[in-house]
Design an enzyme around this catalytic site. Structure first.
Site, mmCIF file in Angstrom:
data_model
loop_
_atom_site.group_PDB
_atom_site.id
_atom_site.type_symbol
_atom_site.label_atom_id
_atom_site.label_comp_id
_atom_site.label_asym_id
_atom_site.label_seq_id
_atom_site.Cartn_x
_atom_site.Cartn_y
_atom_site.Cartn_z
ATOM 1 N N ARG A 157 -88.826 11.178 -61.451
ATOM 2 C CA ARG A 157 -88.808 12.518 -62.170
ATOM 3 C C ARG A 157 -88.975 12.473 -63.498
ATOM 4 N NH1 ARG A 157 -83.475 16.678 -61.618
ATOM 5 N NH2 ARG A 157 -83.837 16.715 -64.011
ATOM 6 N N ASP B 159 -80.732 22.460 -63.306
ATOM 7 C CA ASP B 159 -80.987 21.239 -64.019
ATOM 8 C C ASP B 159 -80.407 21.605 -65.444
ATOM 9 O OD1 ASP B 159 -81.726 19.540 -61.923
ATOM 10 O OD2 ASP B 159 -83.635 19.612 -62.549
ATOM 11 N N HIS C 197 -77.832 23.463 -57.830
ATOM 12 C CA HIS C 197 -77.561 23.553 -59.246
ATOM 13 C C HIS C 197 -79.081 23.972 -59.984
ATOM 14 C CE1 HIS C 197 -79.383 19.694 -58.311
ATOM 15 N NE2 HIS C 197 -79.871 19.455 -59.551
ATOM 16 N N HIS D 70 -81.729 24.223 -57.062
ATOM 17 C CA HIS D 70 -82.215 23.266 -55.890
ATOM 18 C C HIS D 70 -81.046 22.426 -55.546
ATOM 19 C CE1 HIS D 70 -82.806 20.946 -59.695
ATOM 20 N NE2 HIS D 70 -82.871 19.896 -58.963
#
Ligand code: SIN
Length: 308
Positions: free
Chosen positions: A298, A116, A114, A283
């Protein structure tokens, strides 16, 4: 490769980890945000290598992670991942935790290819991820170069795609539980998300799906290069077509976009910071560390304008 000539440049080394994407950078200190000269090296390395891994760092506090991420742009202060809500770090709503406990026998966050939050009008420019606690083995993350995904299509396909638009949806019609469970053996990844929900670590939200349209081929605002911009996680269909009409071509593009030659696979160690350029990278967090704890933090940065 040692970057440049100044004192900072002599200290900092940028070492590619694969042929087409990914580099480690050593010699940085993130205890305070790097100054202009050092940040210019980091930024250049991100544009050149698309995903960078900063090694040899001292343990970082969430505020230090945020201060570093803020150098890339406007921080996303609503870390909300449709359709899941992940817990923010206390006192730091902009930092969200990606935790999978040793006892969790379910899927992980990001265990599918995907880009993000492409269901948003302004998806993330980049994400900065800090490895707090990594498994002894497994738990790698894979990254794929979407410039190459575009550049290696044949001319007929490029002509067909250029100018097309696609709808991206937080409902993840093709990137939900199916792909996550399919990737691992049954005895490794059993039943549902319920286990995580019970543990209070992951909550499936009931908000309405968010949808937006983006070009199928986008131009990177800083490098001027074109990149393929459809991903299995969030792209649902081409504009003007139904999901079933779109799916055969989308499947071909998704498979092509993550050819092994376009990827790197990173094995984390504690206190490494990774940064990926979400405008040109897909990723995939590999869910193969059952029985071990993995804890990442994150922070993400908004794109300043819509992809074009
Ligand atoms: C993600 O942000 O998709 C997960 C990345 C990771 O945990 O390696």
């Amino acid at each position: 490769m040692t970057a440049g000539q100044g004192p900072a440049r002599r200290r900092i080394r940028v070492n590619p980890i694969a042929g087409t994407i990914g580099a480690e950078i050593e010699g940085l200190d993130l205890s305070t945000p790097p100054g202009d000269e050092v940040f210019a090296i980091v930024h250049r390395a991100l544009l050149d290598h698309l995903v960078i891994f900063l090694t040899g760092l001292a343990p970082l506090e969430p505020s230090q992670l945020t201060a570093f991420a803020a150098l890339f742009g406007d921080i996303d202060r609503e870390p909300f991942v449709h359709p899941f809500r992940t817990p923010p770090v206390e006192g730091h709503p902009e930092v969200f935790s990606i935790i999978k406990e040793a006892s969790h026998r379910s899927f992980n966050i990001g265990g599918f290819w995907h880009t993000d939050v492409t269901y948003r009008e302004r998806p993330h420019l980049c994400s900065v991820i800090y490895a707090r606690e990594t498994p002894a083995f497994g738990g790698d993350t894979m990254f794929a170069n979407q410039y190459l995904a575009w550049e290696t299509l044949n001319d007929a396909m490029k002509n067909r795609l250029d100018g097309m638009r696609a709808i991206h949806s937080s409902a993840m019609p093709h990137g939900g539980q199916g792909p996550r469970f399919a990737a691992v053996a049954r005895h490794h990844a059993p039943d549902e998300a319920d286990h995580l929900m019970e543990a209070g670590d992951l909550e499936v939200t009931t908000v309405e799906a968010v949808e937006t349209s983006h070009p199928v081929v986008r131009r990177h605002p800083e490098t001027g290069r074109k990149a393929l911009y459809v991903n299995r996680g969030f792209t649902s269909r081409f504009e003007g077509m139904t999901e079933s009409e779109s799916l055969p071509l989308l499947e071909d593009l998704w498979n092509h976009a993550v050819r092994p030659e376009f990827t790197c696979r990173y094995r984390w160690s504690n206190h490494v910071v990774g940064v990926w350029d979400n405008r040109v990278v897909q990723h995939y967090a590999v869910n193969d560390y059952f029985g071990q704890r993995r804890h990442m933090q994150r922070v993400s940065v908004h794109e300043p304008s819509r992809p074009v």
